[in-house]
Design an enzyme around this catalytic site. Structure first.
Site, PDB file in Angstrom:
ATOM      1  CE1 TYR A  74      61.644  28.443 129.408  1.00  0.00           C
ATOM      2  CE2 TYR A  74      61.915  30.771 128.669  1.00  0.00           C
ATOM      3  CZ  TYR A  74      61.177  29.556 129.252  1.00  0.00           C
ATOM      4  OH  TYR A  74      59.875  29.611 128.878  1.00  0.00           O
ATOM      5  CD  GLU A  82      62.961  35.698 128.369  1.00  0.00           C
ATOM      6  OE1 GLU A  82      64.373  35.534 128.161  1.00  0.00           O
ATOM      7  OE2 GLU A  82      62.662  36.616 128.857  1.00  0.00           O
ATOM      8  CE  LYS A 132      59.701  26.590 126.972  1.00  0.00           C
ATOM      9  NZ  LYS A 132      58.256  26.032 126.923  1.00  0.00           N
ATOM     10  CB  THR A 172      58.656  31.658 125.849  1.00  0.00           C
ATOM     11  OG1 THR A 172      59.080  32.704 126.464  1.00  0.00           O
ATOM     12  CG2 THR A 172      59.797  31.133 125.351  1.00  0.00           C
TER      13      THR A 172
HETATM   14  P1  NAP Z   1      55.672  26.345 135.598  1.00  0.00           P
HETATM   15  O1  NAP Z   1      54.500  26.939 136.758  1.00  0.00           O
HETATM   16  O2  NAP Z   1      57.147  26.721 135.928  1.00  0.00           O
HETATM   17  O3  NAP Z   1      55.369  24.957 135.343  1.00  0.00           O
HETATM   18  C1  NAP Z   1      56.130  24.037 134.786  1.00  0.00           C
HETATM   19  C2  NAP Z   1      55.646  22.755 134.816  1.00  0.00           C
HETATM   20  O4  NAP Z   1      56.425  21.756 134.139  1.00  0.00           O
HETATM   21  C3  NAP Z   1      55.313  22.047 136.042  1.00  0.00           C
HETATM   22  O5  NAP Z   1      54.426  21.196 136.117  1.00  0.00           O
HETATM   23  C4  NAP Z   1      56.722  21.313 136.302  1.00  0.00           C
HETATM   24  O6  NAP Z   1      56.664  20.262 137.156  1.00  0.00           O
HETATM   25  C5  NAP Z   1      56.877  20.694 134.965  1.00  0.00           C
HETATM   26  N1  NAP Z   1      58.273  20.207 134.336  1.00  0.00           N
HETATM   27  C6  NAP Z   1      59.465  20.787 134.672  1.00  0.00           C
HETATM   28  N2  NAP Z   1      60.520  19.977 134.175  1.00  0.00           N
HETATM   29  C7  NAP Z   1      59.642  18.733 133.912  1.00  0.00           C
HETATM   30  C8  NAP Z   1      60.459  17.625 133.399  1.00  0.00           C
HETATM   31  N3  NAP Z   1      61.625  17.418 133.049  1.00  0.00           N
HETATM   32  N4  NAP Z   1      59.243  16.569 133.049  1.00  0.00           N
HETATM   33  C9  NAP Z   1      58.119  16.937 133.391  1.00  0.00           C
HETATM   34  N5  NAP Z   1      57.600  17.927 133.817  1.00  0.00           N
HETATM   35  C10 NAP Z   1      58.422  19.054 134.119  1.00  0.00           C
HETATM   36  O7  NAP Z   1      55.458  27.282 134.271  1.00  0.00           O
HETATM   37  P2  NAP Z   1      54.300  27.964 133.594  1.00  0.00           P
HETATM   38  O8  NAP Z   1      54.239  29.376 134.206  1.00  0.00           O
HETATM   39  O9  NAP Z   1      52.983  27.272 133.905  1.00  0.00           O
HETATM   40  O10 NAP Z   1      54.380  27.982 132.265  1.00  0.00           O
HETATM   41  C11 NAP Z   1      54.111  26.935 131.649  1.00  0.00           C
HETATM   42  C12 NAP Z   1      54.707  26.612 130.143  1.00  0.00           C
HETATM   43  O11 NAP Z   1      54.683  27.972 129.447  1.00  0.00           O
HETATM   44  C13 NAP Z   1      56.354  26.504 130.223  1.00  0.00           C
HETATM   45  O12 NAP Z   1      56.872  25.383 129.199  1.00  0.00           O
HETATM   46  C14 NAP Z   1      56.844  27.905 130.148  1.00  0.00           C
HETATM   47  O13 NAP Z   1      58.205  27.821 129.786  1.00  0.00           O
HETATM   48  C15 NAP Z   1      55.933  28.296 129.090  1.00  0.00           C
HETATM   49  N6  NAP Z   1      55.685  29.828 129.010  1.00  0.00           N
HETATM   50  C16 NAP Z   1      55.497  30.603 130.242  1.00  0.00           C
HETATM   51  C17 NAP Z   1      55.209  31.756 130.212  1.00  0.00           C
HETATM   52  C18 NAP Z   1      54.654  32.551 131.625  1.00  0.00           C
HETATM   53  O14 NAP Z   1      54.831  33.618 131.529  1.00  0.00           O
HETATM   54  N7  NAP Z   1      54.198  31.798 132.510  1.00  0.00           N
HETATM   55  C19 NAP Z   1      55.402  32.704 129.258  1.00  0.00           C
HETATM   56  C20 NAP Z   1      55.588  31.786 127.902  1.00  0.00           C
HETATM   57  C21 NAP Z   1      56.034  30.522 127.759  1.00  0.00           C
HETATM   58  P3  NAP Z   1      56.977  20.708 138.782  1.00  0.00           P
HETATM   59  O15 NAP Z   1      55.748  21.128 139.202  1.00  0.00           O
HETATM   60  O16 NAP Z   1      57.113  19.217 139.496  1.00  0.00           O
HETATM   61  O17 NAP Z   1      58.269  21.452 138.843  1.00  0.00           O
HETATM   62  O1  G4F Z   2      59.888  37.101 136.297  1.00  0.00           O
HETATM   63  P1  G4F Z   2      60.979  36.635 135.649  1.00  0.00           P
HETATM   64  O2  G4F Z   2      61.744  36.007 136.217  1.00  0.00           O
HETATM   65  O3  G4F Z   2      60.308  36.283 134.194  1.00  0.00           O
HETATM   66  P2  G4F Z   2      61.130  35.969 132.825  1.00  0.00           P
HETATM   67  O4  G4F Z   2      62.731  36.097 132.778  1.00  0.00           O
HETATM   68  O5  G4F Z   2      60.484  37.474 131.713  1.00  0.00           O
HETATM   69  O6  G4F Z   2      60.593  34.678 132.340  1.00  0.00           O
HETATM   70  C1  G4F Z   2      59.030  34.586 132.415  1.00  0.00           C
HETATM   71  O7  G4F Z   2      58.507  34.913 131.179  1.00  0.00           O
HETATM   72  C2  G4F Z   2      58.801  34.189 130.026  1.00  0.00           C
HETATM   73  C3  G4F Z   2      57.946  34.811 128.941  1.00  0.00           C
HETATM   74  O8  G4F Z   2      58.523  36.013 128.563  1.00  0.00           O
HETATM   75  C4  G4F Z   2      58.670  32.608 129.968  1.00  0.00           C
HETATM   76  F1  G4F Z   2      58.852  32.169 128.868  1.00  0.00           F
HETATM   77  C5  G4F Z   2      59.417  32.053 131.178  1.00  0.00           C
HETATM   78  O9  G4F Z   2      59.246  30.802 131.529  1.00  0.00           O
HETATM   79  C6  G4F Z   2      58.926  32.820 132.458  1.00  0.00           C
HETATM   80  O10 G4F Z   2      57.793  32.520 132.788  1.00  0.00           O
HETATM   81  O11 G4F Z   2      61.692  38.106 135.100  1.00  0.00           O
HETATM   82  C7  G4F Z   2      61.147  39.284 134.703  1.00  0.00           C
HETATM   83  C8  G4F Z   2      62.063  40.234 134.752  1.00  0.00           C
HETATM   84  C9  G4F Z   2      63.499  40.266 134.259  1.00  0.00           C
HETATM   85  O12 G4F Z   2      63.987  41.119 133.300  1.00  0.00           O
HETATM   86  C10 G4F Z   2      64.469  39.980 135.573  1.00  0.00           C
HETATM   87  O13 G4F Z   2      65.798  40.188 135.281  1.00  0.00           O
HETATM   88  O14 G4F Z   2      62.253  40.653 136.081  1.00  0.00           O
HETATM   89  C11 G4F Z   2      63.630  41.177 136.428  1.00  0.00           C
HETATM   90  N1  G4F Z   2      63.990  40.881 137.808  1.00  0.00           N
HETATM   91  C12 G4F Z   2      64.386  41.821 138.656  1.00  0.00           C
HETATM   92  N2  G4F Z   2      64.646  41.305 139.856  1.00  0.00           N
HETATM   93  C13 G4F Z   2      63.706  39.630 138.464  1.00  0.00           C
HETATM   94  C14 G4F Z   2      64.015  40.121 139.680  1.00  0.00           C
HETATM   95  N3  G4F Z   2      63.272  38.659 138.100  1.00  0.00           N
HETATM   96  C15 G4F Z   2      63.329  37.563 139.119  1.00  0.00           C
HETATM   97  N4  G4F Z   2      62.868  36.271 138.914  1.00  0.00           N
HETATM   98  N5  G4F Z   2      63.779  37.928 140.456  1.00  0.00           N
HETATM   99  C16 G4F Z   2      64.309  39.005 140.842  1.00  0.00           C
HETATM  100  O15 G4F Z   2      64.561  39.232 141.938  1.00  0.00           O
END
Ligand code: NAP
Ligand code: G4F
Length: 374
Positions: free
Chosen positions: A160, A138, A164, A136
C-alpha cells in the site's frame, strides 16, 4: 465564492473521507460529482443522506460508475464533468490487505493516480482543474525522523505504502512538468463513527460497545504497541479543501502532533463506558481484564478477560510509530483540529453503542425493524 458554482469530482466518494468531504463541499455550495464502483449490494450507506432522485431539478450531487483501474472511464467522466477540483480519494486503503493484493493495490492506488493526472493533461484542463492527492503518513513507514514533516525522507513498509509513494511522486512530477495545480495531503490516521470496521480504531469501539452491552465476550487484536497520530476525519476533509484553495500548489502534512499506542486507545474506549482495564502478560500472551466497572448500566464482571492478542493480525513489516509535525499547515493554512483524541473516541463510542443497541434489542426478541431506534 464567486457566483458560478464550483464543480468538484471526488473519487472514493463512498468511503469515510469521500462522505464527509461531499457533505462539506455541498454545504459550501459546490456541485459534487462522485465516482462509485459497481457492487452487487448497495455500497452507498455513508452518502445515502446526500442522495438526490435523478428526476428532480437543480440537483447538486451526482454519482457515476467507474473504477480507478479504467482509464477510458476516468477520461470520459472528467471530460463530461469539467471539474474545477478533483479530490482523488479512491484507494484500496487497508495496509494489511495490501500484502494479500499487492498487484491490484499498485494498480488502483499507484497507477490510478497517474490515470487521473494524465486525463486532466490529455483533456487540456491543466490550467483549470486543481488536483488533491490522498497521500499518507504510511509513506514514512520505518521512520527516519520523529516527528515526521514535509522534509522527512520516506521509507514505505507495505505494498500500500509503496503504491502511494508512486502516487505521491507522480503528482509532484505532473506539477513540475506540466505546471498543474496538483498537491499531496500527507494525512496521518483519521477516524470517525463511519470509519471502516476493519481499521483498528473502529474494530475497538465496535467490540468495546458490544462487550459492554453483553453481546460479545472478548475480542482479538494484533500489535498493541503500535503508535499512531489519530485525528477526526471531519477536521481532515476541511484541510483537503483548504489545500486546494492555497495560492500555490504544495505538499502538506496534516496531523495532530500527538501519538498514542493501540493499547491506550483500547483503554480509553473502555473508559468511555466506565470500565477500567488491567493488562497482564507480554507479547502474544498479553491480555486485557476488567479491573473495575463504574457504570451500573454495563454490568461487567471484575477479572473478566476481554482482550487477547492474535498474531494473525501482525503485519509482515510493521510501522511502529507515527507522529506528524503539522507546523507548515498550521502557520500557512491556519490548520487547527476541533477534535482531540478523547473527543474522537467519545464520538465513536457514542455512535457504536447506539448502533449495537439495535442488535441488543433484536437479540432480546424485539421487533425485527432496525428503524425502531432511529
Ligand atoms: P476508505 O473508507 O477505505 O474509502 C476508499 C474509497 O475508495 C471507497 O469509496 C472505495 O469504494 C474506493 N475505491 C477503492 N478501490 C477503488 C477502485 N479500484 N476504483 C474506484 N474506487 C475505489 O478510505 P478513507 O479512509 O476514506 O481514505 C480516503 C483516502 O485517503 C484513501 O486514498 C486512503 O488511502 C487515504 N488516506 C486515508 C487515511 C485515513 O486515516 N483514513 C490517512 C491517509 C490517507 P468502495 O466503497 O466501493 O469500497
Ligand atoms: O487501523 P490500521 O489498520 O491503520 P494503518 O495501518 O495505520 O493505516 C491507516 O492509516 C494510514 C495513515 O497512516 C492510511 F494511509 C491507511 O489507508 C489506513 O487508513 O492499523 C493501525 C495500527 C497498525 O500498527 C496495526 O498493526 O494498529 C495495529 N493493529 C493492531 N491490531 C491492528 C490490529 N490493525 C488492524 N487493522 N486490526 C487489528 O486487529
Amino acid at each position: 465564492m464567486d457566483n458560478k458554482q464550483k464543480i468538484a469530482f471526488i473519487t472514493g466518494v463512498t468511503g469515510q473521507d469521500g462522505a464527509y468531504l461531499s457533505e462539506f463541499l455541498l454545504k459550501k455550495g459546490y456541485i459534487v460529482h462522485g465516482l462509485k464502483r459497481r457492487s452487487s449490494l448497495f455500497n452507498t450507506d455513508r452518502i445515502d443522506h446526500l442522495y438526490q432522485d435523478p428526476h428532480v431539478n437543480n440537483r447538486n450531487f451526482f454519482l457515476h460508475y467507474g473504477d480507478m483501474t479504467d482509464s477510458t472511464n476516468l477520461i470520459r467522466l472528467i471530460k463530461e464533468i469539467q471539474p474545477d477540483e478533483i479530490y482523488n480519494l479512491a484507494a484500496m486503503s487497508h495496509v494489511a490487505v495490501s500484502f494479500e493484493t499487492p498487484e491490484y493495490t499498485g494498480n488502483a492506488d499507484g497507477l490510478g493516480t497517474l490515470r487521473i493526472l494524465d486525463a486532466v493533461r490529455l483533456l487540456g484542463l491543466e490550467k483549470k482543474t486543481r488536483i488533491y492527492q490522498a497521500s499518507t503518513s504510511e509513506l514514512y513507514g520505518k521512520v527516519q525522523e520523529v516527528p515526521q514533516s514535509e522534509t522527512t525522507p520516506f521509507y514505505p513498509r507495505s505494498p500500500y505504502a509503496v503504491a502511494k509513494m508512486y502516487a505521491f511522486w507522480i503528482t509532484v512530477n505532473y506539477r513540475e512538468a506540466y505546471g498543474m495545480y496538483a498537491c499531496n495531503g500527507i494525512l496521518f490516521n483519521h477516524e470517525s463513527p463511519i470509519r471502516g470496521e476493519t481499521f483498528v480504531t473502529r474494530k475497538i469501539t465496535r467490540a468495546v460497545s458490544r462487550i459492554a452491552l453483553g453481546l460479545q465476550d472478548k475480542f482479538y487484536l494484533g500489535n498493541l504497541d503500535a503508535k499512531r497520530d489519530w485525528g477526526h476525519a471531519k477536521d481532515y476533509v476541511r484541510m483537503m479543501w483548504m489545500i486546494l484553495q492555497a495560492e500555490e500548489a504544495e505538499d502538506w502534512v496534516i496531523a495532530t502532533g500527538k501519538t498514542t499506542a493501540v493499547r491506550d486507545f483500547v483503554r480509553m474506549s473502555f473508559a468511555e463506558v466506565g470500565v477500567e482495564l488491567d493488562f497482564k502478560g507480554e507479547g502474544v500472551d498479553e491480555k486485557g481484564y476488567v479491573k473495575a466497572c463504574n457504570n451500573p448500566e454495563f454490568q461487567l464482571e471484575i477479572g473478566k478477560e476481554v482482550l487477547c492478542v492474535d498474531p494473525k493480525y501482525f503485519r509482515p513489516t510493521e510501522v511502529d510509530l507515527l507522529i506528524g509535525d503539522p507546523t507548515k499547515a498550521r502557520t500557512k493554512l491556519g490548520w487547527e483540529c476541533k477534535y482531540d483524541l478523547p473527543a474522537l473516541i467519545k464520538d465513536m463510542m457514542q455512535s457504536d453503542i447506539k448502533l449495537m443497541q439495535k442488535d441488543q434489542y433484536l437479540k432480546d426478541g424485539g421487533y425485527n425493524t432496525l428503524n425502531y431506534f432511529e
